[in-house]
Design a protein around this motif. Structure first.
Motif, PDB file in Angstrom:
ATOM      1  N   UNK A  67       0.847  -1.199   0.000  1.00  0.00           N
ATOM      2  CA  UNK A  67       0.000   0.000   0.000  1.00  0.00           C
ATOM      3  C   UNK A  67       0.871   1.234   0.000  1.00  0.00           C
ATOM      4  N   UNK A  68       0.272   2.357  -0.370  1.00  0.00           N
ATOM      5  CA  UNK A  68       1.007   3.620  -0.446  1.00  0.00           C
ATOM      6  C   UNK A  68       0.342   4.636   0.464  1.00  0.00           C
ATOM      7  N   UNK A 234      -6.939  -6.782  -9.343  1.00  0.00           N
ATOM      8  CA  UNK A 234      -5.848  -6.392  -8.435  1.00  0.00           C
ATOM      9  C   UNK A 234      -5.807  -4.875  -8.263  1.00  0.00           C
ATOM     10  N   UNK A 235      -5.955  -4.158  -9.360  1.00  0.00           N
ATOM     11  CA  UNK A 235      -5.968  -2.685  -9.281  1.00  0.00           C
ATOM     12  C   UNK A 235      -7.163  -2.188  -8.477  1.00  0.00           C
ATOM     13  N   UNK A 236      -8.306  -2.850  -8.630  1.00  0.00           N
ATOM     14  CA  UNK A 236      -9.545  -2.346  -8.023  1.00  0.00           C
ATOM     15  C   UNK A 236      -9.482  -2.318  -6.495  1.00  0.00           C
ATOM     16  N   UNK A 237      -8.599  -3.167  -5.920  1.00  0.00           N
ATOM     17  CA  UNK A 237      -8.480  -3.239  -4.453  1.00  0.00           C
ATOM     18  C   UNK A 237      -8.079  -1.881  -3.864  1.00  0.00           C
ATOM     19  N   UNK A 238      -7.438  -1.042  -4.682  1.00  0.00           N
ATOM     20  CA  UNK A 238      -7.040   0.300  -4.219  1.00  0.00           C
ATOM     21  C   UNK A 238      -8.225   1.047  -3.611  1.00  0.00           C
ATOM     22  N   UNK A 239      -9.432   0.790  -4.126  1.00  0.00           N
ATOM     23  CA  UNK A 239     -10.609   1.526  -3.646  1.00  0.00           C
ATOM     24  C   UNK A 239     -10.902   1.215  -2.175  1.00  0.00           C
ATOM     25  N   UNK A 240     -10.775  -0.060  -1.785  1.00  0.00           N
ATOM     26  CA  UNK A 240     -11.033  -0.424  -0.387  1.00  0.00           C
ATOM     27  C   UNK A 240      -9.981   0.202   0.525  1.00  0.00           C
ATOM     28  N   UNK A 241      -8.755   0.227   0.029  1.00  0.00           N
ATOM     29  CA  UNK A 241      -7.657   0.789   0.834  1.00  0.00           C
ATOM     30  C   UNK A 241      -7.843   2.300   0.989  1.00  0.00           C
ATOM     31  N   UNK A 270      -5.105  -0.089 -15.259  1.00  0.00           N
ATOM     32  CA  UNK A 270      -4.924   0.402 -13.887  1.00  0.00           C
ATOM     33  C   UNK A 270      -5.967   1.468 -13.536  1.00  0.00           C
ATOM     34  N   UNK A 271      -6.071   2.553 -14.306  1.00  0.00           N
ATOM     35  CA  UNK A 271      -7.082   3.552 -13.942  1.00  0.00           C
ATOM     36  C   UNK A 271      -8.500   2.988 -14.086  1.00  0.00           C
ATOM     37  N   UNK A 272      -8.674   2.033 -15.021  1.00  0.00           N
ATOM     38  CA  UNK A 272      -9.984   1.408 -15.200  1.00  0.00           C
ATOM     39  C   UNK A 272     -10.355   0.575 -13.984  1.00  0.00           C
ATOM     40  N   UNK A 273      -9.425  -0.232 -13.518  1.00  0.00           N
ATOM     41  CA  UNK A 273      -9.682  -1.073 -12.350  1.00  0.00           C
ATOM     42  C   UNK A 273      -9.962  -0.230 -11.112  1.00  0.00           C
ATOM     43  N   UNK A 274      -9.212   0.867 -10.978  1.00  0.00           N
ATOM     44  CA  UNK A 274      -9.404   1.734  -9.808  1.00  0.00           C
ATOM     45  C   UNK A 274     -10.747   2.465  -9.918  1.00  0.00           C
ATOM     46  N   UNK A 275     -11.094   2.924 -11.110  1.00  0.00           N
ATOM     47  CA  UNK A 275     -12.406   3.570 -11.320  1.00  0.00           C
ATOM     48  C   UNK A 275     -13.535   2.599 -10.990  1.00  0.00           C
ATOM     49  N   UNK A 276     -13.403   1.379 -11.485  1.00  0.00           N
ATOM     50  CA  UNK A 276     -14.395   0.334 -11.203  1.00  0.00           C
ATOM     51  C   UNK A 276     -14.508   0.119  -9.686  1.00  0.00           C
TER      52      UNK A 276
END
Ligand SMILES: *Cc1c(COP(=O)(O)O)cnc(C)c1O
Length: 355
Positions: A67-68, A234-241, A270-276
């Motif tokens: 995480x960042x 994998x990218x989409x998990x950023x939203x929960x974090x 990456x931006x798609x997964x995070x947007x989703x």
């Protein structure tokens, strides 16, 4: 030629607003994945935290969770855009500081390599994996992975993420690098024992070369950046974090306090997964905008296309040359485009000096 296309041809910065954006309730019905898939991906990453901490000792203090930090950037609007131009709170999500790959690619890349390793281990009947995630680092697992290859095509950063993680697990790792890939990234991969194949062509050509090479061999697995569902989740998990980090800072996201997110976009995964992820977590209170270089506005072209067809930036005379090497992509991912068509709020282009 439409006025939008004319501006794109002339490399003028543009802002396109998505008139097909839908409420999450409507958009969800047309999507392949939902919140449960994001939570499952998060749970899988957490399960393999101890494994990642074993493979990458720097991750031990954070139990292997990649995480960042989320930085407050209150000075940003005044210093960058001029006084009085903005209200609200500004935050910077420091994904450049993500462990292992030093870019957003750590989110998707590590996830897909772990997923594949787990799948191989189950197929092979590797003992102990049900109870112990560290079984993926056992001598039996390493012997299994040493007979297997993982490969990928990349402008640099996805190569780092996939190559370093695959090599750490004991796979044979091969990265097909496009012309813009920086020399230090190739050197770093070779230092990790990764095979680097240099291509004179662009990102699309490097991906195609990797895909074809991997098809020749039954023991090869190709991480397909243009089509991968594992990378996307994998990218989409950023939203929960991010949800937890915002809550910890006391930042509300609701009808009175909408969240605006600006995401750099290359092929769109990456931006798609995070947007989703963000639309699933924050619903209609989040607005995601993608940012593309003026020379490589591939997702804008794709989503603004009236015929809903795949378009390459060279069709409108753009050369796809940008200093932002991770974003030098001429044709957007069809998979990502379909997922975000009704989720994203808009896309804007940015000249190189401002990236
Ligand atoms: C790859 C990359 C992006 C964009 O991700 P895509 O999946 O290619 O759209 C953004 N920023 C950085 C630093 C990257 O490496």
């Amino acid at each position: 030629m439409s006025p939008l296309e004319q501006s794109l041809r002339q490399r003028q910065p543009v802002l396109w607003l998505n008139d097909r954006r839908q409420s999450i309730a409507v958009a969800r019905a047309a999507l392949e994945f939902g919140l449960a898939d994001i939570q499952e991906a998060d749970a899988r990453l957490r399960r393999y935290g101890p494994l990642l901490a074993r493979l990458f000792p720097d991750l031990a203090p954070v139990s292997g969770v990649i995480e960042s930090p989320l930085h407050q950037a209150d000075k940003f609007p005044n210093e960058i855009m001029g006084r009085g131009t903005s209200s609200g709170r500004w935050l910077i999500k420091a994904d450049h500081a993500l462990p292992i790959a030093g870019s957003v690619k750590a989110r998707g890349g590590v996830y897909e390599v772990l997923f594949h390793a787990q799948e191989l281990a189950f197929q092979d009947g590797l003992p102990g994996l049900e109870d112990d995630p560290l079984a993926l680092a056992s001598p039996e697992a390493r012997a299994l992975f040493a007979r297997r290859q993982i490969s990928v095509g990349s402008t640099g950063n996805l190569g780092l993420s996939i190559g370093i993680t695959a090599a750490a697990l004991g796979f044979r790792a091969t990265v097909h690098m496009s012309a813009e890939a920086k020399q230090w990234k190739k050197n770093l991969l070779r230092a990790h024992g990764v095979e680097v194949i240099e291509h004179a062509g662009d990102y699309g050509a490097a991906v195609q070369a990797g895909r074809e090479e991997a098809m020749q061999s039954a023991s090869s697995y190709f991480v397909d950046d243009e089509n991968s569902k594992h990378l996307f989740l994998g990218y989409s998990v950023a939203a929960l974090r991010l949800q937890r980090q915002l809550a910890a800072l006391g930042v509300a996201v609701d009808a009175e306090h909408p969240l605006f997110v600006y995401l750099p976009c290359g092929v769109g995964g990456a931006p798609g997964g995070i947007t989703f992820g963000l639309r699933n977590v924050f619903g209609d209170y989040v607005h995601c905008f993608l940012a593309e270089p003026v020379a490589s506005p591939c997702m804008l072209l794709r989503l603004a296309s009236a015929q809903d067809r795949s378009v390459s930036v060279d069709e409108i005379g753009l050369d796809n040359r940008t200093e932002a090497d991770g974003l030098a992509v001429g044709r957007a991912s069809e998979f990502a485009a379909r997922q975000i068509r009704e989720l994203v709020s808009g896309i804007f282009t940015v000249p190189d000096p401002q990236f």
